[in-house]
Structure formats: structure tokens, C-alpha cells
Design a protein around this motif. Sequence first.
Motif, PDB file in Angstrom:
ATOM      1  N   LEU A  38       0.806  -1.219   0.000  1.00 62.56           N
ATOM      2  CA  LEU A  38       0.000   0.000   0.000  1.00 62.56           C
ATOM      3  C   LEU A  38       0.839   1.270   0.000  1.00 62.56           C
ATOM      4  O   LEU A  38       0.481   2.256  -0.653  1.00 62.56           O
ATOM      5  CB  LEU A  38      -0.930   0.011   1.220  1.00 62.56           C
ATOM      6  CG  LEU A  38      -2.015  -1.062   1.256  1.00 62.56           C
ATOM      7  CD1 LEU A  38      -2.821  -0.957   2.545  1.00 62.56           C
ATOM      8  CD2 LEU A  38      -2.950  -0.931   0.051  1.00 62.56           C
ATOM      9  N   HIS A  60      -7.629  -0.078  -5.693  1.00 67.05           N
ATOM     10  CA  HIS A  60      -7.887  -0.820  -4.456  1.00 67.05           C
ATOM     11  C   HIS A  60      -7.939   0.052  -3.213  1.00 67.05           C
ATOM     12  O   HIS A  60      -8.302  -0.436  -2.147  1.00 67.05           O
ATOM     13  CB  HIS A  60      -6.804  -1.890  -4.271  1.00 67.05           C
ATOM     14  CG  HIS A  60      -6.799  -2.908  -5.356  1.00 67.05           C
ATOM     15  ND1 HIS A  60      -7.591  -4.033  -5.329  1.00 67.05           N
ATOM     16  CD2 HIS A  60      -6.110  -2.963  -6.521  1.00 67.05           C
ATOM     17  CE1 HIS A  60      -7.383  -4.744  -6.439  1.00 67.05           C
ATOM     18  NE2 HIS A  60      -6.480  -4.123  -7.166  1.00 67.05           N
ATOM     19  N   GLY A  61      -7.538   1.337  -3.355  1.00 64.58           N
ATOM     20  CA  GLY A  61      -7.543   2.186  -2.183  1.00 64.58           C
ATOM     21  C   GLY A  61      -6.353   1.895  -1.292  1.00 64.58           C
ATOM     22  O   GLY A  61      -5.609   0.949  -1.488  1.00 64.58           O
ATOM     23  N   ARG A  62      -6.158   2.760  -0.306  1.00 60.69           N
ATOM     24  CA  ARG A  62      -5.075   2.564   0.649  1.00 60.69           C
ATOM     25  C   ARG A  62      -5.611   2.139   2.014  1.00 60.69           C
ATOM     26  O   ARG A  62      -4.924   2.248   3.022  1.00 60.69           O
ATOM     27  CB  ARG A  62      -4.263   3.855   0.797  1.00 60.69           C
ATOM     28  CG  ARG A  62      -3.458   4.228  -0.452  1.00 60.69           C
ATOM     29  CD  ARG A  62      -2.485   5.345  -0.143  1.00 60.69           C
ATOM     30  NE  ARG A  62      -1.801   5.822  -1.324  1.00 60.69           N
ATOM     31  CZ  ARG A  62      -0.682   5.299  -1.812  1.00 60.69           C
ATOM     32  NH1 ARG A  62      -0.153   4.262  -1.210  1.00 60.69           N
ATOM     33  NH2 ARG A  62      -0.121   5.804  -2.884  1.00 60.69           N
ATOM     34  N   SER A  63      -6.840   1.699   2.054  1.00 59.79           N
ATOM     35  CA  SER A  63      -7.421   1.279   3.327  1.00 59.79           C
ATOM     36  C   SER A  63      -6.820  -0.054   3.763  1.00 59.79           C
ATOM     37  O   SER A  63      -6.429  -0.878   2.942  1.00 59.79           O
ATOM     38  CB  SER A  63      -8.937   1.141   3.199  1.00 59.79           C
ATOM     39  OG  SER A  63      -9.263   0.172   2.219  1.00 59.79           O
ATOM     40  N   ILE A  64      -6.728  -0.229   5.071  1.00 61.05           N
ATOM     41  CA  ILE A  64      -6.192  -1.453   5.662  1.00 61.05           C
ATOM     42  C   ILE A  64      -7.334  -2.260   6.247  1.00 61.05           C
ATOM     43  O   ILE A  64      -8.229  -1.715   6.903  1.00 61.05           O
ATOM     44  CB  ILE A  64      -5.151  -1.127   6.748  1.00 61.05           C
ATOM     45  CG1 ILE A  64      -3.944  -0.418   6.122  1.00 61.05           C
ATOM     46  CG2 ILE A  64      -4.686  -2.394   7.457  1.00 61.05           C
ATOM     47  CD1 ILE A  64      -2.887  -0.001   7.126  1.00 61.05           C
ATOM     48  N   ASP A  65      -7.323  -3.527   5.994  1.00 63.13           N
ATOM     49  CA  ASP A  65      -8.346  -4.443   6.491  1.00 63.13           C
ATOM     50  C   ASP A  65      -8.072  -4.726   7.972  1.00 63.13           C
ATOM     51  O   ASP A  65      -7.452  -5.727   8.314  1.00 63.13           O
ATOM     52  CB  ASP A  65      -8.307  -5.728   5.643  1.00 63.13           C
ATOM     53  CG  ASP A  65      -9.117  -6.859   6.236  1.00 63.13           C
ATOM     54  OD1 ASP A  65     -10.063  -6.586   6.996  1.00 63.13           O
ATOM     55  OD2 ASP A  65      -8.794  -8.030   5.931  1.00 63.13           O
ATOM     56  N   TRP A  66      -8.555  -3.843   8.853  1.00 62.80           N
ATOM     57  CA  TRP A  66      -8.239  -3.960  10.269  1.00 62.80           C
ATOM     58  C   TRP A  66      -8.839  -5.206  10.914  1.00 62.80           C
ATOM     59  O   TRP A  66      -8.171  -5.832  11.756  1.00 62.80           O
ATOM     60  CB  TRP A  66      -8.649  -2.696  11.025  1.00 62.80           C
ATOM     61  CG  TRP A  66      -7.781  -1.525  10.690  1.00 62.80           C
ATOM     62  CD1 TRP A  66      -8.142  -0.385  10.052  1.00 62.80           C
ATOM     63  CD2 TRP A  66      -6.380  -1.402  10.970  1.00 62.80           C
ATOM     64  NE1 TRP A  66      -7.053   0.456   9.895  1.00 62.80           N
ATOM     65  CE2 TRP A  66      -5.973  -0.145  10.449  1.00 62.80           C
ATOM     66  CE3 TRP A  66      -5.440  -2.226  11.592  1.00 62.80           C
ATOM     67  CZ2 TRP A  66      -4.656   0.293  10.546  1.00 62.80           C
ATOM     68  CZ3 TRP A  66      -4.132  -1.786  11.688  1.00 62.80           C
ATOM     69  CH2 TRP A  66      -3.737  -0.533  11.172  1.00 62.80           C
ATOM     70  N   ARG A  81     -14.077  -5.994   1.331  1.00 59.89           N
ATOM     71  CA  ARG A  81     -13.846  -5.529  -0.040  1.00 59.89           C
ATOM     72  C   ARG A  81     -12.357  -5.509  -0.387  1.00 59.89           C
ATOM     73  O   ARG A  81     -11.968  -5.848  -1.491  1.00 59.89           O
ATOM     74  CB  ARG A  81     -14.435  -4.124  -0.205  1.00 59.89           C
ATOM     75  CG  ARG A  81     -14.336  -3.568  -1.625  1.00 59.89           C
ATOM     76  CD  ARG A  81     -15.164  -2.312  -1.789  1.00 59.89           C
ATOM     77  NE  ARG A  81     -15.007  -1.750  -3.117  1.00 59.89           N
ATOM     78  CZ  ARG A  81     -14.084  -0.848  -3.442  1.00 59.89           C
ATOM     79  NH1 ARG A  81     -13.240  -0.398  -2.519  1.00 59.89           N
ATOM     80  NH2 ARG A  81     -13.992  -0.373  -4.669  1.00 59.89           N
ATOM     81  N   GLN A  82     -11.518  -5.111   0.569  1.00 65.08           N
ATOM     82  CA  GLN A  82     -10.076  -5.064   0.341  1.00 65.08           C
ATOM     83  C   GLN A  82      -9.380  -5.929   1.394  1.00 65.08           C
ATOM     84  O   GLN A  82      -8.945  -5.438   2.431  1.00 65.08           O
ATOM     85  CB  GLN A  82      -9.568  -3.606   0.425  1.00 65.08           C
ATOM     86  CG  GLN A  82     -10.213  -2.659  -0.569  1.00 65.08           C
ATOM     87  CD  GLN A  82      -9.939  -3.059  -2.003  1.00 65.08           C
ATOM     88  OE1 GLN A  82      -8.941  -3.722  -2.279  1.00 65.08           O
ATOM     89  NE2 GLN A  82     -10.797  -2.667  -2.907  1.00 65.08           N
TER      90      GLN A  82
END
Length: 505
Positions: free
Chosen positions: A85, A214-220, A272-273
Motif C-alpha cells: 500500500l 484498491h484504495g489505501r485502506s487497511i483491512d483492520w 472488499r479489500q
Amino acid sequence: MTSSPGSQGAATSTVDPNHASRWIILAIVGVAQLMVVLDGTIVNIALPSAQADLHFDDGSRQWVVTAYALAFGSLLLLGGRLGDLFGRKQMFVVGLFGFAVASALGGAASTFELLVVARAGQGLFGALLAPAALAILSVTFSDPAERGKAFGIFGALAGVGAGIGLLLGGVLTEWLSWRWCLYVNLAFAVPAALVAIRVIRTHDRQHEAAAQAHGRSIDWPGVATATLGLFALVFGFSSAEARGWGSPVTLVSLVAAPLLLLAFVLVERRVRQPLLPLHVVWNATRGGSYFAIAVLGIAMFGVFLFVTYFFQQNLGYSPIRAGFAFMPLNVTIMIVSGVSSGMLLPRLGPRTLIVSGLALAALGMVVLAQIDTGSGYVAVLPSLVLVGIGAGFLFTTTFATATLGVDWQDMGVASAMLNTAQQVGGSVGTALLSTFFANAVTDYATENPGPRVLVEATIHGYTTVFWWAAAITAVGAVVAFVLMRSSSAQLAEAEQSAGPGLPAH
């Protein structure tokens, strides 16, 4: 759509900013990988000296090793995804500098608690740099011929790292101090980080494209369940070795681990990610690589730990001599890795080499299981060569195929899966084989009292361990053969999916 090796290499030279510096980059990531691997064993030889210096008891000693394994094994997936990311070069450099700082802190530790904290810090930063190193190598070498050579060298370094750690740890402890087993990492990490800053160029366009898609979000939720699950697994097996399998702490950890990992899989199927896209693991070639390196971790642990005991406690070798005694294993791994990457893997494919490697490692364990109270080094030598051949097949193949066909944005987490499998395999092997050894020694001593019972019981413990390691590795070879499909078909499928390097778009 595929291209010939020559056209692919030409295209890479115009697209990949690292193409001109690719061999320097191989040297940098190779040094980093060597440092991470050897750090798992270099401290082991230094432990008695550290214990005498810092005055901690035998029950606490395992935490110097376990702290590193817990942090490293449980955080690898997160470290790999952070590289995907936010940039693999950035994570690689941060990991190297952080590893150097943690090593300096450990070397200067005046208390046991500070030493454990430093070892955990090494594991944390190792979890950042190890997947980044393999991912950088995967995207830098996309030409099939050069890729094979690069992964042969990288796999050889990974394979001999543990043996070099034993040798280097013995030299530093005997000639200088146990503290230099930690300080020595600065000689690896700092120069590698400085050269990496100057030489490695980021793939900003590819990272931005991945970020837009894909975005920079993290799957917490995935991070939480994966990290806690892996932590519980490694901690549970470490606790079993120290406290016993019936301990409440051990039982709670080993029950929680599969539940948390099952929750992780369920989370990854729905978000989603995902932290780890499940298709990375389900692919037969990549999945077989992860499985094989985990099984090999158990076998290699059996070689390094219990053969080290045999050399030092039964044959009376010094730490330095014991380290040199492993040289046939290290040399064999290096030679076979080079041959298999350039000649065997393209012709035979991954399944043949993985199955053959596990089978040869199992045979080496069977040979080791023949030692008795009168055995010397000559009795061990053939097994070191056999295990070295098997490991040479496996290290090169697994490192080359663990990221093959993976999309650009998932390269880091795919690399992390290989390191995670290897780390978990070693941790599981530590607890299982140590338990088998302790039980075998106790049972033999109880049933066969006599003047030489201690020596005989110890040898019986070694042979029990080696038989178990042979059985586990042989079963692993059968499972790999069944799960992986036709070698040539799998390799072609992986090469034609997303490609090993830069994305075509």
C-alpha cells in the motif's frame, strides 16, 4: 497475452526504473534476507553467555528466542500489506534501520527485560523488511532466465542463513562477546539501507494505479484476527515447550489460534479489500510452496538444533567447531540452489522439485536416526548432504514460485505468506520435536537404568526426534504431490496469469 523472454526483458528495461541496477538490488535484498534468517540461530549459541551476564534463570531463557519469533511471525502479513500500500522501498528501508536500532539496543542491554524487548523489536522490523525484500526482487527480475539466477542466489542465502548464524555466533561469542551477536547486524543493516535509498527507485505509477483501483485502506478486522491468530499459534507451541501441553496457558492459546485463523478466513471472504486475498493461497503452485517451506522448517529445525546438541554435548565440539561442522550442509545448499534455479526448475517445474526436496530431506533424517553412542562426525555427514540437496531444491523453488503470477498490488502479502509459513513451521517444529526429545529421554532413562544411561538416553532422544522429523517430512512430500497438479501446467499457468514482474497495463 504473453511475450518471449527476450521481448519481456527489453520491455522491462524501458518500464522498470530498477532494471539497470537489478544485480545491485539483488545483493541488497540478499544481505537483508541473510540477516533475518541468521538472526534466528546466531543468538542461540550466545544464550549461555548472555544468561550468565544478565543473571536470568533457565525458565526465562526461551523468551530471548520466542520474543523474536512471536513478533516476526505474527506481523508478517501486516508488514507485507503495508509494503503493497505505501511502498516496498519505504518499508524495506524502515525495516533495515529499525532492525539496526533494535540490534544495538539488544547488544547494549543491561537487563533481561531490555534484551527481550530488543528481540521483539528485531522481529517487528524484520516483519517489515522480509516481505518487502522478496517483493522487490520479484518485480525487479521479470526476465525468466535472469529471474531463475536471481532466485537461485536469494534462495541459497536463505538456505544457508541458519548455518551461517551458528558459525558466526560461535566465532563472535568465543572471540568477542555474546553482545556482538546482536551488534553484528549493524554491519548488515545500515550499509544495505544506505545503498537501498540510493539505488532502489520506487514504482510510483504502479503504486498510484493500485491505490486508485484498491484504495489505501487497511483491512483492520483481518489484521486483528490474523495477527492474534498467528501470535496465539506461535505462543501456544512455545508455551508447550516451556510449560507442557497440559498447561492452561498452552491449551487456551492452541484452542484460540485455529478459531482466530478461521475467523480471519471468514473475514477475508467478505471484506472488499482483504489483507490476504485468498486466491493468493488457493493457487496450487503458490499454496504448495507455502506448505513445503513450512514442512521444511520442521526438518531443518531438527537438523540445526539437535545435531548442534550432538556435536557439542556428545562429541565435545566447541561452538566454532560445531559451526564449521555444518559447512557441508551450507555448501550443498548453495551449489544445488544454483543448479536447480538455472537448469532444473525450468525443465521439471515446481512440483517435481518440491516433492523431491521433501523426500530427500526425509531420507536425510532417516540416515541421522541411525546414530548411536559410538557414532562420530562421519555418521552425520551423509545426512547433512542429503538434507542440503533437498533444501537446495526447496528454497529456490519456493522463493521463485511464491509470488509467481501474483498481481502487483498483492506481491508484498504473497511474499509475507512464504515467510509466515517458514516461521510458523519452525515454531511448531521447535515445540513438537523438543517435546518428543524430552519424553523419549525420560522414558528411556526410567526403563533402562545403568551407569551410561544419560548418554544412551540422550542418543535415544536424538534418534526419536529424527524419526519423527523424517515421518513429518515424508508425509509432507506425499501431500505436496497430491495437492499440486502437473508441474509444467502449473508453471505455465502462473507465468501467463499476471506475470512475475511489472503489470502489463
